[in-house]
Design a protein around this motif. Structure first.
Motif, PDB file in Angstrom:
ATOM      1  N   ILE A 138      11.563 -14.457  -5.332  1.00  0.00           N
ATOM      2  CA  ILE A 138      10.503 -13.719  -4.495  1.00  0.00           C
ATOM      3  C   ILE A 138      10.439 -14.651  -3.134  1.00  0.00           C
ATOM      4  O   ILE A 138      10.268 -13.729  -2.144  1.00  0.00           O
ATOM      5  CB  ILE A 138       9.051 -14.298  -5.093  1.00  0.00           C
ATOM      6  CG1 ILE A 138       9.111 -13.362  -6.502  1.00  0.00           C
ATOM      7  CG2 ILE A 138       8.179 -13.529  -4.413  1.00  0.00           C
ATOM      8  CD1 ILE A 138       7.875 -13.668  -7.415  1.00  0.00           C
ATOM      9  N   SER A 139      10.834 -15.626  -2.818  1.00  0.00           N
ATOM     10  CA  SER A 139      10.563 -16.426  -1.463  1.00  0.00           C
ATOM     11  C   SER A 139      11.874 -15.772  -0.855  1.00  0.00           C
ATOM     12  O   SER A 139      11.704 -15.610   0.596  1.00  0.00           O
ATOM     13  CB  SER A 139      10.982 -18.010  -1.737  1.00  0.00           C
ATOM     14  OG  SER A 139      10.963 -18.666  -0.761  1.00  0.00           O
ATOM     15  N   PHE A 140      13.028 -15.571  -1.382  1.00  0.00           N
ATOM     16  CA  PHE A 140      14.271 -15.100  -0.822  1.00  0.00           C
ATOM     17  C   PHE A 140      14.089 -13.656  -0.106  1.00  0.00           C
ATOM     18  O   PHE A 140      14.429 -13.258   0.862  1.00  0.00           O
ATOM     19  CB  PHE A 140      15.470 -15.065  -1.818  1.00  0.00           C
ATOM     20  CG  PHE A 140      16.561 -14.403  -0.992  1.00  0.00           C
ATOM     21  CD1 PHE A 140      17.724 -15.038  -0.320  1.00  0.00           C
ATOM     22  CD2 PHE A 140      17.007 -13.034  -1.544  1.00  0.00           C
ATOM     23  CE1 PHE A 140      18.488 -14.351   0.098  1.00  0.00           C
ATOM     24  CE2 PHE A 140      18.031 -12.443  -1.100  1.00  0.00           C
ATOM     25  CZ  PHE A 140      18.844 -13.099  -0.231  1.00  0.00           C
ATOM     26  N   CYS A 141      13.266 -13.135  -0.928  1.00  0.00           N
ATOM     27  CA  CYS A 141      12.789 -11.385  -0.638  1.00  0.00           C
ATOM     28  C   CYS A 141      11.389 -11.380   0.492  1.00  0.00           C
ATOM     29  O   CYS A 141      11.052 -10.267   0.494  1.00  0.00           O
ATOM     30  CB  CYS A 141      12.843 -10.673  -1.857  1.00  0.00           C
ATOM     31  SG  CYS A 141      14.176 -10.443  -2.771  1.00  0.00           S
ATOM     32  N   GLY A 142      11.419 -12.630   1.127  1.00  0.00           N
ATOM     33  CA  GLY A 142      10.106 -12.525   2.018  1.00  0.00           C
ATOM     34  C   GLY A 142       8.765 -12.470   1.449  1.00  0.00           C
ATOM     35  O   GLY A 142       7.923 -12.082   2.021  1.00  0.00           O
ATOM     36  N   ASN A 143       8.755 -12.995   0.126  1.00  0.00           N
ATOM     37  CA  ASN A 143       7.388 -13.293  -0.314  1.00  0.00           C
ATOM     38  C   ASN A 143       6.768 -11.859  -1.033  1.00  0.00           C
ATOM     39  O   ASN A 143       5.539 -11.827  -0.825  1.00  0.00           O
ATOM     40  CB  ASN A 143       6.619 -14.214   0.277  1.00  0.00           C
ATOM     41  CG  ASN A 143       5.468 -14.845  -0.478  1.00  0.00           C
ATOM     42  OD1 ASN A 143       5.578 -14.820  -1.708  1.00  0.00           O
ATOM     43  ND2 ASN A 143       4.458 -15.537   0.053  1.00  0.00           N
ATOM     44  N   ARG A 144       7.612 -10.913  -0.886  1.00  0.00           N
ATOM     45  CA  ARG A 144       7.022  -9.448  -1.259  1.00  0.00           C
ATOM     46  C   ARG A 144       6.758  -9.378  -2.680  1.00  0.00           C
ATOM     47  O   ARG A 144       7.065 -10.171  -3.633  1.00  0.00           O
ATOM     48  CB  ARG A 144       8.182  -8.412  -0.889  1.00  0.00           C
ATOM     49  CG  ARG A 144       8.194  -8.341   0.491  1.00  0.00           C
ATOM     50  CD  ARG A 144       9.637  -7.731   0.890  1.00  0.00           C
ATOM     51  NE  ARG A 144      10.124  -6.558   0.140  1.00  0.00           N
ATOM     52  CZ  ARG A 144      11.217  -5.982   0.110  1.00  0.00           C
ATOM     53  NH1 ARG A 144      12.194  -6.789   0.648  1.00  0.00           N
ATOM     54  NH2 ARG A 144      11.594  -5.114  -0.513  1.00  0.00           N
ATOM     55  N   GLU A 145       6.056  -8.402  -3.052  1.00  0.00           N
ATOM     56  CA  GLU A 145       5.366  -8.155  -4.420  1.00  0.00           C
ATOM     57  C   GLU A 145       7.024  -7.801  -5.172  1.00  0.00           C
ATOM     58  O   GLU A 145       7.524  -6.934  -4.883  1.00  0.00           O
ATOM     59  CB  GLU A 145       4.621  -7.004  -4.485  1.00  0.00           C
ATOM     60  CG  GLU A 145       3.236  -7.264  -3.830  1.00  0.00           C
ATOM     61  CD  GLU A 145       2.279  -8.515  -4.268  1.00  0.00           C
ATOM     62  OE1 GLU A 145       2.506  -8.356  -5.663  1.00  0.00           O
ATOM     63  OE2 GLU A 145       1.813  -8.954  -3.609  1.00  0.00           O
TER      64      GLU A 145
END
Length: 411
Positions: free
Chosen positions: A143-150
């Motif tokens: 999730i962090s790698f993906c910019g903290n998105r849902e």
């Protein structure tokens, strides 16, 4: 100097030469519960006492779990594998999200509900606590790698990008990448109810598998010769039976059968039981050790304590089982601790870090340049059995390998 003097003054009737792990644990137990002590101050106390007794050259210094006490300053004990399963899923994530200087704290705070659901899904399926911690960590990193998105808005494309990032930028091992993939497949399938399906081809980690470290018989003897007390006994069991580190740490009194000279490993890796032969040369040492442990247990009972944790739901089935001698740990902790789930004061098993450090230090003192750890003793056990002419299938069964048809990579 001030912290050391405070410790000495706390025992006006005892000379330092008479002190042992019990006095240190009792003092630190009192200090950790004292109001007004900051984290850095408690670390200072632990460090001062450790240096004090290191200067005196006491033989029991490695028996104190100094790392555990250092970690206690940050209240991390609830998330340690030895007690984390007894903590509610939400409380576990709450604690992780409040760890100072953690790069993933913000991710956990924002997605606390979905991460809590992940822990619940793992616990319902009876996954081990270490798998639980690993899966939670990988999902949070994703999730962090993906910019903290849902995470509900992320799919197989983002998963592939993350896995390739691990292989290319992070240069992780193949097993590490596979572990991350397994965590994400479980997360999407069991928690989000959005199975990933076939994610197609992606860059696989290519780091070569390393050959395990195998010690010669003389090197094992040198390492054990540098050790003493409980840690030497535990290291001897690792080498003499081939059991894993946590198998040894979690041994219960009832698991040792002196009549049949065998040790039963219960709920080991893969949730499987197996039986190991008890080395004859360790029988008397184990009996002497258990006599000392029994005295500790009796003292705890006299104080109205004496409980330990029971696996699964046995505590409901056997309400008084936690105080029975057979359920006590063979290698108990030197301190009592409060169970975060029940609130009861209990004696858990010893922390595994102490043995890991002791074996590493013993190898250095023995001038062994190999990269020695607890698992090296397990590898050496298997290799030496094969060299002695034992059947490979028998060796694999003793090691507890899931598939005995596959060859073991030891030499």
């Amino acid at each position: 100097m001030i912290r050391a003097e405070q410790y000495i003054k706390a025992f006006p009737d005892n000379h330092l030469e008479e002190h042992g792990p019990e006095e240190v644990a009792a003092y630190l137990e009192q200090q950790v519960r004292t109001d007004g002590i900051e984290d850095w101050q408690f670390r200072q106390i632990v460090d001062a006492i450790q240096n004090l007794f290191a200067m005196l050259g006491v033989t029991w210094l490695p028996e104190v779990d100094w790392k555990f006490w250092m970690d206690s300053a940050d209240s991390r004990t609830e998330c340690h594998p030895t007690v984390a399963a007894g903590t509610s899923a939400k409380k576990t994530i709450d604690h992780l999200s409040n760890i100072k200087h953690s790069k993933l704290a913000d991710v956990r705070k924002r997605h606390i509900e979905i991460l809590t659901q992940l822990l619940v899904a793992l616990r319902i399926r009876n996954y081990s606590i270490r798998t639980e911690q690993s899966y939670e960590s990988w999902v949070t990193r994703f999730i962090s790698f993906c910019g903290n998105r849902e995470p509900e808005k992320l799919g197989s494309g983002e998963v592939v990008s993350f896995l390739q990032h691990l292989a290319v930028q992070r240069n992780v091992a193949e097993s590490t990448q596979n572990q991350a993939l397994n965590a994400l497949v479980f997360f999407y399938d069991k928690v989000l109810k959005q199975p990933l399906g076939d994610i197609g081809n992606f860059v696989r980690a290519k780091r070569p598998r390393r050959l395990p470290v195998v010690l010669t018989r003389s090197e094992v003897a040198k390492i054990l010769g540098q050790m003493a007390g409980t840690q030497k006994l535990m290291a001897s069991l690792l080498y003499g039976t081939g059991m894993r580190l946590m198998d040894c740490v979690r041994l219960r009194v009832q698991d040792i059968d002196f009549g049949y000279q065998q040790i039963v490993i219960r709920d080991g890796k893969g949730k499987k039981d197996r039986v190991l032969p008890l080395p004859e040369r360790l029988v008397n040492q184990l009996k002497t050790h258990l006599e000392a442990v029994h005295e500790i247990h009796e003292t705890d009972l006299e104080k109205g304590l004496g409980e330990t944790s029971l696996p699964n739901a046995l505590e409901q089935k056997y309400p008084d089982g936690a105080k029975e001698w057979g359920w006590q740990y063979v290698f108990p902790s030197g301190r009592l601790s409060v169970d975060p789930k029940s609130g009861k004061t209990r004696r858990h098993h010893i922390h595994e870090n102490g043995l890991q450090k002791a074996i590493k230090n013993a190898a250095q003192q023995a001038n062994i340049t190999k990269r020695v750890n607890c698992h090296a003793l397990r590898h050496s056990f298997a290799t030496h059995l094969l060299e002695s002419g034992y059947d490979i299938r028998t060796v694999q069964e003793l090691l507890g390998h899931a598939d005995v048809s596959k060859p073991i990579r030891l030499i």
